[in-house]
Scaffold this motif. Structure first.
Motif: not given
Length: 87
Positions: A39-58
């Protein structure tokens, strides 16, 4: 009994084969990482529609949560398959 031993041997063969193939390629990353790169290759300015609710620490915690989710799912499926078979 013989059938169970054969199934266990087959499961081990599949596990060993998949580990061997993964070590040959050297790339054991997930599909999420690969599609992110595409996705970054095809469209570098792409922004995801949703963000993670919880990001595990590791990564280890993330793997633990994934394994826990898979085991709960396998238990639920196994329970209902066993329930249907016994009824």
């Amino acid at each position: 009994m013989k059938k169970n031993i054969l199934l266990i041997a087959l499961a081990f063969a599949i596990i060993i084969f998949s580990l061997y193939m993964g070590s040959q390629r050297g790339d054991l990353g997930g599909a999420d990482e690969k599609i992110e790169e595409v996705i970054k290759e095809i469209s570098p300015d792409y922004q995801p529609a949703f963000k993670n609710i919880f990001e595990p620490p590791s990564g280890e915690i993330e793997s633990l949560l994934f394994a826990l989710q898979a085991s709960i799912g396998a238990f639920v499926i196994g329970y209902f398959v066993g329930k249907v078979k016994n009824d």
